[in-house]
Design an enzyme around this catalytic site. Structure first.
Site, PDB file in Angstrom:
ATOM      1  N   ASN A  13     131.024  33.839  29.125  1.00 56.38           N
ATOM      2  CA  ASN A  13     130.420  33.181  30.283  1.00 56.38           C
ATOM      3  C   ASN A  13     131.314  33.430  31.493  1.00 56.38           C
ATOM      4  O   ASN A  13     132.522  33.624  31.351  1.00 56.38           O
ATOM      5  CB  ASN A  13     130.295  31.677  30.035  1.00 56.38           C
ATOM      6  CG  ASN A  13     129.616  30.958  31.186  1.00 56.38           C
ATOM      7  OD1 ASN A  13     128.629  31.454  31.749  1.00 56.38           O
ATOM      8  ND2 ASN A  13     130.133  29.797  31.576  1.00 56.38           N
ATOM      9  N   HIS A  47     132.411  31.681  35.148  1.00 49.55           N
ATOM     10  CA  HIS A  47     132.352  30.413  35.880  1.00 49.55           C
ATOM     11  C   HIS A  47     133.166  30.583  37.165  1.00 49.55           C
ATOM     12  O   HIS A  47     134.312  31.038  37.115  1.00 49.55           O
ATOM     13  CB  HIS A  47     132.924  29.283  35.020  1.00 49.55           C
ATOM     14  CG  HIS A  47     132.767  27.941  35.662  1.00 49.55           C
ATOM     15  ND1 HIS A  47     131.556  27.263  35.670  1.00 49.55           N
ATOM     16  CD2 HIS A  47     133.637  27.168  36.346  1.00 49.55           C
ATOM     17  CE1 HIS A  47     131.702  26.132  36.333  1.00 49.55           C
ATOM     18  NE2 HIS A  47     132.959  26.045  36.743  1.00 49.55           N
TER      19      HIS A  47
HETATM   20  C1  GRF Z   1     127.548  32.773  39.595  1.00 51.12           C
HETATM   21  O1  GRF Z   1     128.349  32.218  40.596  1.00 51.12           O
HETATM   22  C2  GRF Z   1     128.094  32.463  38.234  1.00 51.12           C
HETATM   23  O2  GRF Z   1     129.484  32.449  38.197  1.00 51.12           O
HETATM   24  C3  GRF Z   1     127.560  31.073  37.987  1.00 51.12           C
HETATM   25  O3  GRF Z   1     126.260  31.085  38.540  1.00 51.12           O
HETATM   26  C4  GRF Z   1     126.180  32.093  39.538  1.00 51.12           C
HETATM   27  C5  GRF Z   1     125.109  33.036  39.110  1.00 51.12           C
HETATM   28  O4  GRF Z   1     124.885  34.039  40.063  1.00 51.12           O
HETATM   29  N1  GRF Z   1     127.624  30.741  36.605  1.00 51.12           N
HETATM   30  P1  GRF Z   1     124.020  35.307  39.699  1.00 51.12           P
HETATM   31  O5  GRF Z   1     122.702  34.791  39.098  1.00 51.12           O
HETATM   32  O6  GRF Z   1     124.780  36.135  38.715  1.00 51.12           O
HETATM   33  O7  GRF Z   1     123.768  36.015  40.999  1.00 51.12           O
END
Ligand code: GRF
Length: 215
Positions: free
Chosen positions: A106, A108
């Site tokens: 994942n 974050h």
């Molecule tokens: C990203 O900031 C990711 O870290 C978080 O949600 C956002 C998703 O962005 N978990 P994307 O859909 O990849 O553009």
């Protein structure tokens, strides 16, 4: 290695990973994108890149476990062996994690364990930290609690809003996530208890990951 991505929204991290694979920068194949929202922007990105995607409606299953069981079935069928959650808005169940031991990642947008869960940029700005960043971690049964694979730091200014911080952090997400996938593809990642070690990484230099390639 065959990589699958689970996503729910915009899909910019999905695109960064899929592009790096399609451009041959990672020694892997792209197996499948799974979305849990039919109208998510990520679907258009997958169409544009020409990669396989599937929508599985979580509401058509009696429980989250049943939903995850179906996802595991699909992912096993396409031979996925690294699963990347990228803006996936559901928590995966223990059943899912156990199906791919140490192979669910994942991303974050904070330096975990600071600011897990929802609205990490809002949490960081409100707290007043001067450095935030990005974490890619193995998924365990908690929320953003799994072993850290890699992190990079991003400065926070007193003027930052959650939105401006998100804009600063995102380009680093797009570099860090494909880099981590590449390390897995190259067989450089091993887990030693709670710690994840990337062979050949220089952990004494900052940032705490080797110079990120420009993916
Ligand atoms: C990203 O900031 C990711 O870290 C978080 O949600 C956002 C998703 O962005 N978990 P994307 O859909 O990849 O553009």
């Amino acid at each position: 290695m065959r990589v699958a991505v689970l996503a729910s929204g915009r899909g910019s991290n999905f695109e960064a990973i899929a592009r790096a694979i399609l451009e041959g920068k990672i020694n892997a194949e792209f197996a499948l994108l799974v979305v849990n929202r039919r109208t998510a922007e990520v679907v258009q990105r997958a169409e544009k890149l020409g990669v396989n995607w599937i929508y599985v409606d979580p509401f058509s299953f009696p429980s989250r476990e049943d939903y995850d069981r179906r996802l595991v079935e699909i992912l096993k069928r396409v031979g996925a062996d690294l699963i990347c959650l990228a803006g996936y808005n559901l928590l995966v169940s223990g059943l899912f994690v156990d199906a791919f031991p140490d192979r669910v990642l994942n991303i974050h947008p904070s330096l975990l364990p600071s600011f897990p869960g929802l609205k990490p940029h809002w949490q960081a700005v409100t707290y007043g930290v001067k450095i935030s960043g990005v974490t890619v971690h193995l998924v365990d049964k908690g929320v953003d609690t799994g072993p850290v694979v890699a992190q990079c730091a991003v400065p926070v200014s007193p003027e930052d809003t959650p939105e401006s911080l998100a804009d600063k952090v995102l380009p680093w997400e797009h570099r860090l996530y494909p880099q981590v996938v590449k390390w897995f593809a190259d067989g450089r990642v091993k887990r030693v208890g709670r710690k994840v070690v990337v062979e050949g990484a220089d952990y004494n230099s900052l940032p705490a990951v080797p110079a990120l390639e420009d993916f």
